[in-house]
Motif scaffolding. Structure first.
Motif, PDB file in Angstrom:
ATOM      1  N   VAL A  88      46.351  37.286  34.596  1.00 18.16           N
ATOM      2  CA  VAL A  88      45.390  37.119  35.684  1.00 18.16           C
ATOM      3  C   VAL A  88      45.349  35.646  36.079  1.00 18.16           C
ATOM      4  O   VAL A  88      45.011  34.790  35.257  1.00 18.16           O
ATOM      5  CB  VAL A  88      43.985  37.587  35.266  1.00 18.16           C
ATOM      6  CG1 VAL A  88      42.990  37.388  36.409  1.00 18.16           C
ATOM      7  CG2 VAL A  88      44.017  39.054  34.823  1.00 18.16           C
ATOM      8  N   LEU A  89      45.700  35.355  37.326  1.00 20.32           N
ATOM      9  CA  LEU A  89      45.637  33.982  37.815  1.00 20.32           C
ATOM     10  C   LEU A  89      44.212  33.676  38.276  1.00 20.32           C
ATOM     11  O   LEU A  89      43.594  34.474  38.996  1.00 20.32           O
ATOM     12  CB  LEU A  89      46.611  33.781  38.980  1.00 20.32           C
ATOM     13  CG  LEU A  89      46.717  32.346  39.500  1.00 20.32           C
ATOM     14  CD1 LEU A  89      47.398  31.447  38.464  1.00 20.32           C
ATOM     15  CD2 LEU A  89      47.483  32.296  40.824  1.00 20.32           C
ATOM     16  N   VAL A  90      43.706  32.514  37.873  1.00 19.53           N
ATOM     17  CA  VAL A  90      42.371  32.061  38.290  1.00 19.53           C
ATOM     18  C   VAL A  90      42.562  30.778  39.102  1.00 19.53           C
ATOM     19  O   VAL A  90      42.571  29.674  38.554  1.00 19.53           O
ATOM     20  CB  VAL A  90      41.459  31.797  37.076  1.00 19.53           C
ATOM     21  CG1 VAL A  90      40.038  31.461  37.536  1.00 19.53           C
ATOM     22  CG2 VAL A  90      41.441  33.001  36.130  1.00 19.53           C
ATOM     23  N   THR A 158      43.632  43.818  37.255  1.00 22.88           N
ATOM     24  CA  THR A 158      43.240  42.599  37.964  1.00 22.88           C
ATOM     25  C   THR A 158      44.433  41.648  38.027  1.00 22.88           C
ATOM     26  O   THR A 158      45.072  41.368  37.017  1.00 22.88           O
ATOM     27  CB  THR A 158      42.060  41.909  37.250  1.00 22.88           C
ATOM     28  OG1 THR A 158      40.956  42.819  37.206  1.00 22.88           O
ATOM     29  CG2 THR A 158      41.634  40.649  37.982  1.00 22.88           C
ATOM     30  N   ALA A 159      44.723  41.150  39.235  1.00 20.70           N
ATOM     31  CA  ALA A 159      45.829  40.209  39.434  1.00 20.70           C
ATOM     32  C   ALA A 159      45.321  38.781  39.560  1.00 20.70           C
ATOM     33  O   ALA A 159      45.932  37.848  39.051  1.00 20.70           O
ATOM     34  CB  ALA A 159      46.629  40.585  40.676  1.00 20.70           C
ATOM     35  N   THR A 160      44.208  38.612  40.274  1.00 26.23           N
ATOM     36  CA  THR A 160      43.598  37.283  40.410  1.00 26.23           C
ATOM     37  C   THR A 160      42.098  37.393  40.240  1.00 26.23           C
ATOM     38  O   THR A 160      41.490  38.436  40.508  1.00 26.23           O
ATOM     39  CB  THR A 160      43.902  36.628  41.777  1.00 26.23           C
ATOM     40  OG1 THR A 160      43.296  37.403  42.821  1.00 26.23           O
ATOM     41  CG2 THR A 160      45.392  36.514  42.022  1.00 26.23           C
ATOM     42  N   LEU A 161      41.519  36.293  39.798  1.00 23.65           N
ATOM     43  CA  LEU A 161      40.073  36.170  39.626  1.00 23.65           C
ATOM     44  C   LEU A 161      39.669  34.961  40.452  1.00 23.65           C
ATOM     45  O   LEU A 161      39.979  33.824  40.097  1.00 23.65           O
ATOM     46  CB  LEU A 161      39.760  35.979  38.143  1.00 23.65           C
ATOM     47  CG  LEU A 161      38.328  36.137  37.641  1.00 23.65           C
ATOM     48  CD1 LEU A 161      37.726  37.458  38.067  1.00 23.65           C
ATOM     49  CD2 LEU A 161      38.312  36.004  36.124  1.00 23.65           C
ATOM     50  N   ASN A 162      39.025  35.223  41.574  1.00 18.54           N
ATOM     51  CA  ASN A 162      38.712  34.161  42.537  1.00 18.54           C
ATOM     52  C   ASN A 162      37.208  33.919  42.557  1.00 18.54           C
ATOM     53  O   ASN A 162      36.444  34.826  42.877  1.00 18.54           O
ATOM     54  CB  ASN A 162      39.196  34.555  43.930  1.00 18.54           C
ATOM     55  CG  ASN A 162      40.674  34.871  43.967  1.00 18.54           C
ATOM     56  OD1 ASN A 162      41.104  35.953  43.576  1.00 18.54           O
ATOM     57  ND2 ASN A 162      41.475  33.944  44.432  1.00 18.54           N
ATOM     58  N   TYR A 163      36.816  32.711  42.236  1.00 17.10           N
ATOM     59  CA  TYR A 163      35.391  32.399  42.162  1.00 17.10           C
ATOM     60  C   TYR A 163      34.872  31.960  43.525  1.00 17.10           C
ATOM     61  O   TYR A 163      35.501  31.161  44.226  1.00 17.10           O
ATOM     62  CB  TYR A 163      35.138  31.325  41.098  1.00 17.10           C
ATOM     63  CG  TYR A 163      35.071  31.936  39.715  1.00 17.10           C
ATOM     64  CD1 TYR A 163      33.858  32.206  39.108  1.00 17.10           C
ATOM     65  CD2 TYR A 163      36.244  32.314  39.054  1.00 17.10           C
ATOM     66  CE1 TYR A 163      33.799  32.809  37.844  1.00 17.10           C
ATOM     67  CE2 TYR A 163      36.199  32.913  37.802  1.00 17.10           C
ATOM     68  CZ  TYR A 163      34.974  33.151  37.203  1.00 17.10           C
ATOM     69  OH  TYR A 163      34.918  33.765  35.973  1.00 17.10           O
ATOM     70  N   THR A 164      33.712  32.522  43.889  1.00 19.83           N
ATOM     71  CA  THR A 164      33.151  32.270  45.208  1.00 19.83           C
ATOM     72  C   THR A 164      31.661  32.013  45.097  1.00 19.83           C
ATOM     73  O   THR A 164      30.976  32.615  44.253  1.00 19.83           O
ATOM     74  CB  THR A 164      33.406  33.457  46.153  1.00 19.83           C
ATOM     75  OG1 THR A 164      32.874  33.174  47.445  1.00 19.83           O
ATOM     76  CG2 THR A 164      32.768  34.737  45.640  1.00 19.83           C
ATOM     77  N   VAL A 174      35.497  37.066  41.495  1.00 19.78           N
ATOM     78  CA  VAL A 174      35.893  38.264  42.243  1.00 19.78           C
ATOM     79  C   VAL A 174      37.194  38.795  41.659  1.00 19.78           C
ATOM     80  O   VAL A 174      38.227  38.114  41.689  1.00 19.78           O
ATOM     81  CB  VAL A 174      36.062  37.935  43.743  1.00 19.78           C
ATOM     82  CG1 VAL A 174      36.573  39.153  44.498  1.00 19.78           C
ATOM     83  CG2 VAL A 174      34.749  37.437  44.326  1.00 19.78           C
ATOM     84  N   GLN A 175      37.153  40.006  41.129  1.00 15.32           N
ATOM     85  CA  GLN A 175      38.342  40.637  40.559  1.00 15.32           C
ATOM     86  C   GLN A 175      39.104  41.372  41.657  1.00 15.32           C
ATOM     87  O   GLN A 175      38.616  42.351  42.218  1.00 15.32           O
ATOM     88  CB  GLN A 175      37.948  41.642  39.475  1.00 15.32           C
ATOM     89  CG  GLN A 175      37.346  41.030  38.233  1.00 15.32           C
ATOM     90  CD  GLN A 175      36.875  42.099  37.272  1.00 15.32           C
ATOM     91  OE1 GLN A 175      35.675  42.283  37.060  1.00 15.32           O
ATOM     92  NE2 GLN A 175      37.811  42.819  36.666  1.00 15.32           N
ATOM     93  N   LEU A 176      40.307  40.870  41.959  1.00  9.07           N
ATOM     94  CA  LEU A 176      41.169  41.510  42.940  1.00  9.07           C
ATOM     95  C   LEU A 176      42.372  42.096  42.221  1.00  9.07           C
ATOM     96  O   LEU A 176      43.054  41.405  41.456  1.00  9.07           O
ATOM     97  CB  LEU A 176      41.610  40.500  44.000  1.00  9.07           C
ATOM     98  CG  LEU A 176      40.471  39.947  44.873  1.00  9.07           C
ATOM     99  CD1 LEU A 176      40.971  38.827  45.767  1.00  9.07           C
ATOM    100  CD2 LEU A 176      39.833  41.058  45.709  1.00  9.07           C
ATOM    101  N   THR A 177      42.624  43.363  42.460  1.00  7.33           N
ATOM    102  CA  THR A 177      43.695  44.063  41.768  1.00  7.33           C
ATOM    103  C   THR A 177      45.026  43.903  42.504  1.00  7.33           C
ATOM    104  O   THR A 177      45.074  43.427  43.645  1.00  7.33           O
ATOM    105  CB  THR A 177      43.379  45.566  41.669  1.00  7.33           C
ATOM    106  OG1 THR A 177      43.393  46.114  43.010  1.00  7.33           O
ATOM    107  CG2 THR A 177      42.020  45.819  41.029  1.00  7.33           C
TER     108      THR A 177
END
Length: 508
Positions: A88-90, A158-164, A174-177
């Motif tokens: 998972v890329l952050v 989950t592929a990326t975890l993007n903080y907002t 935000v967990q985006l698959t």
């Protein structure tokens, strides 16, 4: 037949179809050595090397890898080298303070932390099990000769975890698959008509909702990425001229910077009748849209979405039905958020909040089931924006959540108010967004002091100790008291009213 969608599909296709084509031109002025021009074969090799190194560290599928970086070929590679093999890329906003970065790294549980050379001071206060400075560690991170362990693939992973930033002081992950990102990239590419002839200039920070999905789209379709490290209007025009750029994505502040630079450009502005610029973050004024089309000669496309929607929800492009209208009316129509993208459903509830359903919507907020349930109530994503949906077009009219969008970045009022209230001379404070031609909305602090002498400059300097620069107030007003309801709640609509008077929409 069924097989899982995965973001590595985009890299695999580029390597298969366009192996010897230059796919990436790195920023030449990187603080570490620039990677220069990379073919898709070379990009894929470095992504595999990164995945193989993560294998040696014992980072499992689902393990988090945080990266804090300006735009670079190394960051672009990491979108594939990390997520393409199941991790998972952050991607972290490089403008954040050390305390904010530390919270994200700790909250996400990232085992690996990669930082830009310009930001290596972060490692003094931000830690992870494995830390690297990009550029200094290239031989380890991107040059492994071993093959990575194969990942079976799972489109619901989950592929990326993007903080907002949102309605709370702490950012949410935000967990985006893989499915979310794959479909967003495909639909975005369809609506913006990306082909293998396109040259994308990365004016948008790649950490921002994964560059809106363009790192995947342009790679998969064999276009060329031109990496821009720092936004500068004149430099954007120079790169467009030098590289034959056809496409860029930008916040309104970038549009303003380019228009300013175009005034002093010698000769014809580059890209006329060739460039299309995709804008989001806040709807630009009608006059700005007119200027993009007339002074630059670029096609103006507007989209609307959120990090939580990967981000594409609506798109607005010129239509043949508008050909006979004058340029101002065309620009006015283009100023709406747009029509639902393919596979997206839009609705507005009884309270005026915009709701959305799509395959791009987040899987959930990391370690926050309560907030996940709230925003997905009833099977719709609750955007927190107020708007109207008429004749197939969405118009954003207000922000129901207490968030300001300044220069394309979300700023939560609560977070800024917390910083203000920590000043010993501030008795109470409220933060609002006011219209601004350059930034869209200007972060504005309304402050009540305890009677001590206090200047706007002192207030702003105090906030800089706790917040990223873009979150700090750009304007400070002092009042004797804040307007409140009978129950004591601050009436922000009264504070905003003088600044927004005469405007149809309460967003800018």
């Amino acid at each position: 037949m069924f097989f899982d969608l995965g973001i590595r599909d985009f890299l695999d296709r580029a390597e298969t179809v366009y192996p010897d084509r230059v796919g990436v031109v790195d920023e030449p002025d990187q603080p570490a050595a620039s990677w220069g021009a990379l073919t898709y074969r070379e990009l894929a090799r470095r992504a595999r090397a990164q995945a193989a190194h993560l294998d040696t560290l014992g980072v499992p599928a689902g393990g988090r890898v945080a990266i804090v970086s300006h735009n670079s070929a190394r960051l672009l590679t990491s979108f594939f080298g990390v997520s393409g093999w199941g991790r998972v890329l952050v991607p972290v906003n490089f403008r954040l303070s050390a305390a904010e970065v530390r919270y994200i790294v700790e909250h996400s549980g990232s085992e690996v932390l990669l930082v830009d050379p310009e930001l290596k001071g972060l490692l003094e206060t931000v830690s992870a099990k494995h830390t690297y400075v990009l550029g200094d560690s290239d031989d380890v991170l991107f040059e492994s000769t071993g093959e990575p362990a194969e990942w079976a693939g799972d489109e619901s992973a989950t592929a990326t975890l993007n903080y907002t930033s949102g309605t709370t002081a702490r950012p949410k992950g935000v967990q985006l698959t893989h499915r979310n990102l794959w479909l967003n990239a495909a639909v975005f590419g369809l609506h913006t008509a990306v082909t293998d002839n396109d040259v994308l200039l990365h004016t948008l920070p790649m950490f921002h909702a994964n560059g809106w999905g363009m790192p995947y789209t342009v790679t998969g379709l064999g276009g060329r990425h031109i990496v821009l490290r720092k936004v500068d209007g004149a430099e954007i025009l120079r790169r467009i001229d030098r590289h034959g750029v056809t496409l860029l994505c930008a916040a309104p502040a970038v549009v303003a910077a380019v228009l300013d630079a175009a005034k002093t450009w010698q000769g014809e502005v580059p890209g006329r009748d060739r460039v299309r610029i995709v804008v989001a973050g806040a709807p630009p004024p009608t006059r700005t849209i007119q200027r993009v089309r007339a002074e630059l000669g670029w096609e103006f496309i507007q989209i609307y979405g959120l990090t939580e929607t990967a981000p594409l929800l609506t798109v607005n492009r010129m239509r043949s039905e508008w050909t006979d209208l004058d340029d101002r009316e065309q620009a006015r129509l283009l100023g709406r958020a747009g029509v639902p993208a393919l596979g997206v459903r839009i609705s507005v509830d009884a309270d005026g909040e915009v709701l959305a359903q799509s395959n791009h919507n987040l899987d959930g907020y990391w370690r926050n089931p309560e907030e996940t349930a709230r925003v997905q109530e009833g099977g719709w994503f609750h955007t927190g924006d107020g708007g109207e949906f008429t004749d197939g077009y969405l118009t954003i009219a207000d922000r129901k959540k207490d968030v300001i969008i300044s220069g394309g970045e979300n700023v939560t009022s609560i977070e800024v108010e917390d910083a203000l209230s920590s000043h010993p001379a501030v008795r109470e404070a409220a933060v609002i967004g006011i219209p601004d031609e350059k930034w869209g909305e200007l972060v504005t602090a309304i402050v009540v002091t305890d009677g001590s002498p206090l200047t706007a400059e002192e207030v702003i300097a105090h906030c800089r100790q706790y917040l990223a620069g873009y979150k700090c107030p750009k304007r400070v007003e002092f009042l004797d008291a804040l307007p409140r309801t009978a129950t004591g709640k601050i009436q922000k609509f009264k504070l905003r009213e003088p600044y927004w008077q005469g405007l149809e929409r309460k967003v800018n």
